[in-house]
Design a protein around this motif. Structure first.
Motif, short mmCIF file in Angstrom:
data_model
loop_
_atom_site.label_atom_id
_atom_site.label_comp_id
_atom_site.label_asym_id
_atom_site.label_seq_id
_atom_site.Cartn_x
_atom_site.Cartn_y
_atom_site.Cartn_z
N ILE A 155 17.78 -16.21 -23.02
CA ILE A 155 17.79 -16.25 -24.49
C ILE A 155 16.36 -16.08 -25.02
O ILE A 155 16.08 -15.31 -25.93
N SER A 156 15.45 -16.80 -24.38
CA SER A 156 14.05 -16.75 -24.82
C SER A 156 13.48 -15.33 -24.66
O SER A 156 12.81 -14.82 -25.56
N LEU A 157 13.76 -14.71 -23.52
CA LEU A 157 13.23 -13.35 -23.28
C LEU A 157 13.77 -12.36 -24.31
O LEU A 157 13.04 -11.50 -24.80
N LYS A 158 15.05 -12.54 -24.65
CA LYS A 158 15.66 -11.65 -25.64
C LYS A 158 14.94 -11.77 -26.99
O LYS A 158 14.63 -10.78 -27.65
N LYS A 159 14.68 -13.02 -27.35
CA LYS A 159 14.01 -13.26 -28.63
C LYS A 159 12.57 -12.71 -28.60
O LYS A 159 12.10 -12.11 -29.57
N MET A 160 11.90 -12.89 -27.46
CA MET A 160 10.54 -12.38 -27.33
C MET A 160 10.52 -10.86 -27.45
O MET A 160 9.64 -10.28 -28.06
N LYS A 161 11.53 -10.24 -26.86
CA LYS A 161 11.61 -8.78 -26.89
C LYS A 161 11.76 -8.27 -28.32
O LYS A 161 10.99 -7.44 -28.78
N SER A 162 12.76 -8.82 -29.03
CA SER A 162 13.02 -8.25 -30.34
C SER A 162 11.87 -8.58 -31.31
O SER A 162 11.46 -7.72 -32.10
N PHE A 163 11.31 -9.76 -31.19
CA PHE A 163 10.18 -10.11 -32.05
C PHE A 163 8.99 -9.17 -31.79
O PHE A 163 8.41 -8.61 -32.72
N SER A 164 8.67 -9.00 -30.51
CA SER A 164 7.48 -8.19 -30.21
C SER A 164 7.70 -6.73 -30.64
O SER A 164 6.78 -6.09 -31.15
N GLU A 165 8.90 -6.24 -30.44
CA GLU A 165 9.15 -4.84 -30.85
C GLU A 165 9.00 -4.68 -32.36
O GLU A 165 8.43 -3.70 -32.83
N ASP A 166 9.49 -5.67 -33.09
CA ASP A 166 9.37 -5.60 -34.56
C ASP A 166 7.90 -5.57 -34.98
O ASP A 166 7.52 -4.81 -35.86
N VAL A 167 7.10 -6.39 -34.33
CA VAL A 167 5.68 -6.44 -34.72
C VAL A 167 4.98 -5.15 -34.32
O VAL A 167 4.28 -4.52 -35.13
N ILE A 168 5.20 -4.73 -33.07
CA ILE A 168 4.49 -3.54 -32.57
C ILE A 168 4.88 -2.30 -33.39
O ILE A 168 4.04 -1.48 -33.75
N GLN A 169 6.18 -2.20 -33.71
CA GLN A 169 6.64 -1.00 -34.44
C GLN A 169 6.37 -1.07 -35.94
O GLN A 169 6.69 -0.14 -36.68
N GLY A 170 5.84 -2.18 -36.39
CA GLY A 170 5.51 -2.30 -37.81
C GLY A 170 6.70 -2.65 -38.68
O GLY A 170 6.64 -2.52 -39.91
N ILE A 171 7.81 -3.09 -38.06
CA ILE A 171 8.97 -3.52 -38.85
C ILE A 171 8.67 -4.89 -39.45
O ILE A 171 8.99 -5.18 -40.59
N TRP A 172 8.04 -5.72 -38.66
CA TRP A 172 7.61 -7.04 -39.14
C TRP A 172 6.36 -6.83 -39.99
O TRP A 172 5.39 -6.23 -39.56
N ARG A 173 6.42 -7.32 -41.21
CA ARG A 173 5.30 -7.09 -42.12
C ARG A 173 4.70 -8.41 -42.61
O ARG A 173 5.37 -9.43 -42.64
N GLY A 174 3.48 -8.31 -43.07
CA GLY A 174 2.84 -9.46 -43.70
C GLY A 174 3.39 -9.66 -45.10
O GLY A 174 4.17 -8.83 -45.57
#
Ligand code: F6P
Length: 553
Positions: A123-142
């Motif tokens: 579960i933790s790895l899944k969450k780490m994956k989607s979070f990191s992808e969002d940040v790296i791809q610029g989907i996660w914004r400030g």
């Protein structure tokens, strides 16, 4: 886990005898006597890490006795106990299961504890994956809608050193995100950082297993203050603050929303935690698939450690040789000498790993120990060290066993570039030269040259040799190899703790230091401004002087 004092074993007595008859034997002689020494005293791991321990003051008999020591202290049982989840961290009542963050070795279907861990880890790895992808791809914004450009890891000890060494050593795999590590509460460090970042494009990772560490919380609260001064609204923290902790309650109290909290567990020790969500900076920096490679490399080392005969088991041999030097030769330190810029800070990481784990003076029977526990670990870039502290290695009165770490390949898209290969070949020539000179010295060569030329200084130019070292030759620094390398040192530390009858997974000495600093902090800030008088005269004097000078400043 059995609690056997190593000094009461038969092997220890044999080693004492070995030492007496062996202490003056020169490595030169050992190499002359045994033409297969290199083959006999080296281990190839996965064709990626080659461990040569032939340049050590050992022979087959000594290695056999050292292995007997490991057997008599029941290392094999201890390894099994750790891997199957027994509560071997007795003083804290916990299992030690960081290896299960990197994959399985055992059939987990047979073991409820391990099954349970696997579910949580997935579960933790899944969450780490989607979070990191969002940040790296610029989907996660400030909060102002801008993409994240910088990541600040606020943490100390294991919540800092592991991610830091991985990110530093895997620089060629990094993406566009810039990383900063805030561990020190020194305001100079803090102010330096603030100059480098823009709050609206920065992600703050508050990494603290306990969420109680003074340095981390002080930094986190100050950053929060700065952030809110600019962002004005607490809800904007949701775009910028992430917590990685076991203490969900405190993380929420700080102001991190539940979705932004990544959980770690009590069965992951702080200095063994980079494989857990504490590794989020690594995932953000090199991407999830590379992080999985780190885990795979570590898992392969776990398997090697679990399955290999002690004679061919790198972590076990490393542990035994260090015990041999520290306890019989009384060599008190070990130097770690990377010949690779990416690995320049690995000594810092290994200091915490070894010295916080096994720097103990009470054994598992709760008795004061009368032998040496962990040596002092230190070191730094080998090539720089050659022009600083190696003189003492070669001709000083102390003997310092060394771990030389170097790589064959460099990260350069154009390996044929003449200067790249040239630089690296020169660097590695030094790697080979130093371990050779340390082992064999130059007595004969120098003597001949000097005598012929009547050089009266020839005595000063002698290098006696017989200085031991391990050579760890890596094919290339990749995520996989870094996972294996760090896991190798972890298991070395564990083996040493078991054999030396030490509890390796607590750190009461450090905990006490944390409490004392908190107490003194309240004295320094005493609203009644009373003179401090409850310590010894030196500590009282220093604190009172600090208080006095603080006001005048
Ligand atoms: O330095 C002592 C220590 O307890 C380490 O073991 C740990 O890695 C570090 O403090 C940080 O602790 P935490 O992650 O709980 O903030």
């Amino acid at each position: 886990m059995k609690n056997i004092s190593p000094i009461f074993t038969k092997a220890w007595k044999n080693l004492e005898r070995n030492y007496q008859s062996f202490k003056d034997v020169h490595m030169k002689e050992m190499f002359l006597r045994n033409k297969n020494r290199f083959q006999e005293f080296s281990i190839n791991f996965d064709d990626k890490i080659f461990f040569d321990y032939s340049k050590n003051r050992i022979d087959q008999k000594i290695i056999e006795n050292l292995i007997d020591l490991a057997k008599e202290t029941h290392l094999e049982d201890a390894i099994k106990s750790m891997f199957c989840g027994k509560k071997i961290n007795v003083t804290e009542g916990r299992s030690v299961s960081h290896m299960h963050l990197r994959g399985n070795i055992l059939d987990e279907n047979q073991n409820n504890f391990l099954q349970n861990i696997r579910e949580k880890v997935n579960i933790s790895l899944k969450k780490m994956k989607s979070f990191s992808e969002d940040v790296i791809q610029g989907i996660w914004r400030g909060y102002t809608g801008k993409k994240i450009t910088d990541v600040v890891n606020i943490g100390i000890g294991g919540s800092n050193l592991g991610p830091k060494i991985m990110i530093q050593s895997l620089k060629p795999y990094r993406n566009h995100l810039r990383f900063h590590f805030l561990s020190n509460i020194d305001v100079e460090h803090f102010n330096d950082l603030l100059k480098k970042i823009h709050l609206e494009t920065t992600l703050f990772l508050i990494s603290s297993k306990t969420f109680r560490t003074q340095e981390t919380l002080t930094n986190a609260y100050s950053i929060k203050k700065f952030f809110l001064k600019k962002a004005k609204n607490e809800k904007h923290m949701n775009n910028h603050f992430i917590a990685i902790s076991m203490n969900i309650h405190e993380a929420k109290k700080f102001g991190v929303k539940s979705e932004n909290i990544f959980k770690i567990w009590d069965w992951v020790g702080g200095r063994y935690s980079l494989w857990s969500a504490i590794g989020i900076p690594i995932v953000l920096s090199i991407g999830f698939s590379n992080f999985k490679q780190i885990l795979a490399g570590a898992n392969s080392m776990d398997r090697h450690f679990y399955e290999s005969d002690f004679k061919k088991n790198i972590p076990v041999i490393m542990a035994l040789i260090e015990i041999w030097y520290n306890n019989f030769f009384k060599f008190e330190t070990t130097a770690v000498l990377p010949y690779n810029y990416c690995l320049r800070n690995i000594p810092n990481y290994l200091q915490q790993l070894g010295m916080e784990s096994n720097g103990k003076n009470i054994d598992r029977n709760h008795q004061t120990i009368s032998y040496q526990s962990n040596p002092i670990i230190w070191g730094g870039s080998g090539i720089d060290g050659q022009h600083a502290f190696y003189q003492l290695f070669h001709q000083g009165t102390k003997i310092i066993p060394c771990d030389f770490i170097g790589s064959v390949c460099v990260h350069d898209s154009d390996n044929e570039k003449s200067f790249t290969r040239d630089h690296h070949d020169r660097l590695m020539s030094n790697f080979f030269a130093q371990s050779e000179i340390l082992a064999f010295g130059n007595i004969k060569k120098e003597q001949n040259i000097c005598k012929k030329s009547n050089d009266i200084l020839y005595i000063h130019k002698f290098l006696f040799g017989n200085k031991p070292s391990n050579s760890i030759l890596i094919r290339k620094i990749t995520p996989y190899v870094m996972g294996s390398l760090i896991a190798m040192y972890e298991h070395k530390t564990f083996s040493q703790g078991v054999i030396l009858n030490i509890f390796s997974f607590d750190q009461w000495g450090v905990e006490f230091g944390k409490k004392s600093a908190n107490y003194i902090f309240s004295e320094i800030n005493d609203p009644l401004k009373k003179k401090v008088q409850y310590h010894d005269s030196s500590t009282n004097g220093l604190i009172n002087l600090y208080k006095k000078w603080k006001i005048r400043y």
